[in-house]
Design an enzyme around this catalytic site. Structure first.
Site, mmCIF file in Angstrom:
data_model
loop_
_atom_site.group_PDB
_atom_site.id
_atom_site.type_symbol
_atom_site.label_atom_id
_atom_site.label_comp_id
_atom_site.label_asym_id
_atom_site.label_seq_id
_atom_site.Cartn_x
_atom_site.Cartn_y
_atom_site.Cartn_z
ATOM 1 N N ASP A 61 3.317 -5.659 8.082
ATOM 2 C CA ASP A 61 3.327 -5.944 6.651
ATOM 3 C C ASP A 61 3.542 -4.659 5.853
ATOM 4 O O ASP A 61 3.046 -3.596 6.230
ATOM 5 C CB ASP A 61 1.996 -6.587 6.254
ATOM 6 C CG ASP A 61 2.043 -7.208 4.868
ATOM 7 O OD1 ASP A 61 3.147 -7.428 4.345
ATOM 8 O OD2 ASP A 61 0.964 -7.459 4.315
ATOM 9 N N GLY A 62 4.279 -4.760 4.753
ATOM 10 C CA GLY A 62 4.403 -3.647 3.836
ATOM 11 C C GLY A 62 5.801 -3.090 3.670
ATOM 12 O O GLY A 62 5.985 -2.087 2.974
ATOM 13 N N TRP A 90 6.766 -0.497 0.671
ATOM 14 C CA TRP A 90 7.240 0.827 1.088
ATOM 15 C C TRP A 90 8.515 1.181 0.320
ATOM 16 O O TRP A 90 8.662 2.305 -0.169
ATOM 17 C CB TRP A 90 7.494 0.809 2.583
ATOM 18 C CG TRP A 90 7.923 2.116 3.180
ATOM 19 C CD1 TRP A 90 7.122 3.077 3.721
ATOM 20 C CD2 TRP A 90 9.273 2.590 3.321
ATOM 21 N NE1 TRP A 90 7.873 4.134 4.194
ATOM 22 C CE2 TRP A 90 9.202 3.858 3.959
ATOM 23 C CE3 TRP A 90 10.520 2.073 2.986
ATOM 24 C CZ2 TRP A 90 10.339 4.612 4.245
ATOM 25 C CZ3 TRP A 90 11.652 2.826 3.267
ATOM 26 C CH2 TRP A 90 11.563 4.078 3.887
ATOM 27 N N HIS A 115 12.938 -3.063 5.017
ATOM 28 C CA HIS A 115 13.083 -3.811 6.268
ATOM 29 C C HIS A 115 13.801 -2.976 7.330
ATOM 30 O O HIS A 115 13.457 -3.031 8.516
ATOM 31 C CB HIS A 115 13.844 -5.112 6.015
ATOM 32 C CG HIS A 115 13.111 -6.064 5.105
ATOM 33 N ND1 HIS A 115 11.787 -6.390 5.286
ATOM 34 C CD2 HIS A 115 13.535 -6.754 4.006
ATOM 35 C CE1 HIS A 115 11.414 -7.243 4.345
ATOM 36 N NE2 HIS A 115 12.456 -7.478 3.563
ATOM 37 N N SER A 165 7.897 -15.320 9.388
ATOM 38 C CA SER A 165 7.078 -16.531 9.337
ATOM 39 C C SER A 165 7.867 -17.703 8.769
ATOM 40 O O SER A 165 8.932 -17.529 8.170
ATOM 41 C CB SER A 165 5.828 -16.288 8.483
ATOM 42 O OG SER A 165 6.177 -16.233 7.110
ATOM 43 N N GLU A 176 7.016 -19.281 6.243
ATOM 44 C CA GLU A 176 6.985 -19.101 4.794
ATOM 45 C C GLU A 176 8.031 -18.105 4.312
ATOM 46 O O GLU A 176 8.445 -18.137 3.142
ATOM 47 C CB GLU A 176 5.596 -18.631 4.351
ATOM 48 C CG GLU A 176 4.495 -19.678 4.482
ATOM 49 C CD GLU A 176 4.007 -19.853 5.913
ATOM 50 O OE1 GLU A 176 4.295 -18.972 6.765
ATOM 51 O OE2 GLU A 176 3.362 -20.882 6.189
ATOM 52 N N TRP A 196 11.062 -18.036 4.841
ATOM 53 C CA TRP A 196 12.321 -18.686 4.457
ATOM 54 C C TRP A 196 12.385 -18.908 2.936
ATOM 55 O O TRP A 196 13.468 -19.134 2.392
ATOM 56 C CB TRP A 196 12.465 -20.031 5.163
ATOM 57 C CG TRP A 196 12.739 -19.939 6.636
ATOM 58 C CD1 TRP A 196 11.877 -20.239 7.652
ATOM 59 C CD2 TRP A 196 13.958 -19.521 7.267
ATOM 60 N NE1 TRP A 196 12.480 -20.036 8.872
ATOM 61 C CE2 TRP A 196 13.752 -19.599 8.668
ATOM 62 C CE3 TRP A 196 15.200 -19.095 6.786
ATOM 63 C CZ2 TRP A 196 14.747 -19.261 9.575
ATOM 64 C CZ3 TRP A 196 16.191 -18.758 7.695
ATOM 65 C CH2 TRP A 196 15.965 -18.855 9.073
ATOM 66 N N LEU A 239 6.335 -4.551 30.325
ATOM 67 C CA LEU A 239 5.760 -4.938 29.036
ATOM 68 C C LEU A 239 6.301 -6.299 28.659
ATOM 69 O O LEU A 239 7.504 -6.545 28.726
ATOM 70 C CB LEU A 239 6.124 -3.918 27.953
ATOM 71 C CG LEU A 239 5.794 -4.323 26.509
ATOM 72 C CD1 LEU A 239 4.293 -4.486 26.318
ATOM 73 C CD2 LEU A 239 6.362 -3.315 25.513
ATOM 74 N N ARG A 271 -3.194 -5.501 11.457
ATOM 75 C CA ARG A 271 -2.355 -5.810 10.299
ATOM 76 C C ARG A 271 -2.235 -4.563 9.442
ATOM 77 O O ARG A 271 -3.234 -3.920 9.111
ATOM 78 C CB ARG A 271 -2.925 -6.956 9.458
ATOM 79 C CG ARG A 271 -2.021 -7.239 8.235
ATOM 80 C CD ARG A 271 -2.324 -8.527 7.553
ATOM 81 N NE ARG A 271 -1.316 -8.771 6.505
ATOM 82 C CZ ARG A 271 -1.012 -9.965 6.027
ATOM 83 N NH1 ARG A 271 -1.623 -11.038 6.476
ATOM 84 N NH2 ARG A 271 -0.087 -10.105 5.097
ATOM 85 N N SER A 284 -2.631 -14.814 7.929
ATOM 86 C CA SER A 284 -1.395 -15.447 7.455
ATOM 87 C C SER A 284 -0.743 -16.391 8.454
ATOM 88 O O SER A 284 0.448 -16.278 8.756
ATOM 89 C CB SER A 284 -0.398 -14.353 7.034
ATOM 90 O OG SER A 284 -0.910 -13.584 5.977
#
Length: 246
Positions: free
Chosen positions: A25-26, A30, A42, A70, A72, A74, A136, A193, A201
């Site tokens: 997040d952020g 930023w 992004h 997420s 949301e 969209w 991983l 987060r 969220s």
């Protein structure tokens, strides 16, 4: 992406979680703080993903799950969504070979129905190409919402009950977990987060029942190994009782 180191330096860490999940997040804030468009945030966030995957693999964490997009998301402006889709395409095309070379298995969770066909093909190819890797396990949640995931699991089980394949009395937590998109994965030990927000969220609601949470003020594009190690140190100092008395 650089070649991952083979020997982690964990002298300052007391315990390493098996599975780390991150809500990235952020990015927008930023960019705003720097007088740049959100798309630049992004793009910087993609670099943070690259750094984090490298650090996680070097430290020896087995599972990393990233909340990439997420259900949301969209609802964001069409231009921003389009840019995010472009970054997703670019990331897979540029990084897949290196991830595969370094033993990273890619897994995608979420509703792919809203993605363009070429993105769906890229995601499927990434999963198929890396499915034999084990260093991983990188899971990326795209067009993902935990409530929708749980709802879909309930529908699957309900259909099996209606068909007489299982009895209602046989439904237990293990059965529900086996119908989630994360089936076969351990639950997250630690969820991080960034950006200072203190909520999850709609992310891994079922899986995070006993997860430890760390909320970091750092904005995602600035997240680095030092923030990851600090979160792990925080995690290592906690007593995990899982509801029992020790």
């Amino acid at each position: 992406m650089t070649v991952l180191a083979s020997q982690p330096n964990l002298s300052d860490l007391q315990a390493v979680p098996r599975h780390v999940a991150i809500i990235m997040d952020g990015n927008g804030r930023w960019a705003t703080l720097r007088g740049k468009p959100r798309t630049m945030g992004h793009r910087a966030g993609v670099e943070a993903v690259r750094r984090t995957v490298e650090a996680v693999a070097e430290i020896g964490i087995e599972y990393l799950t990233l909340y990439g997009f997420s259900t949301e998301n969209w609802k964001r402006p069409e231009s921003e969504v389009s840019d995010l889709m472009g970054l997703l395409r670019l990331f897979i095309k540029r990084e897949l070979a290196t991830l595969h070379k370094n033993g990273v298995r890619i897994r995608i969770i979420g509703d792919r129905a809203r993605f363009d066909d070429d993105i769906c093909e890229l995601l499927l190819n990434a999963e198929e190409r890396t499915k034999g890797n084990s260093r991983l396990n990188l899971t990326i949640a795209l067009s993902y919402g935990a409530r929708a995931e749980i709802t879909d699991a309930m529908r699957q089980i309900a259909r099996s009950v209606a068909a007489g394949e299982i009895r209602p009395e046989a439904i237990d937590e293990d059965m529900i977990a086996s119908h989630l998109e994360t089936a076969g994965m351990p639950d997250p030990d630690l969820l991080i987060r960034t950006s200072g927000e203190q909520r999850i969220s709609n992310f891994l609601l079922w899986q995070s029942a006993y997860t430890e949470f760390v909320f970091d003020q750092v904005l995602w594009p600035d997240f680095g190994r030092e923030h990851l190690e600090k979160a792990i140190e925080n995690f290592a100092g906690r007593e995990r009782r899982f509801g029992a008395v020790i």
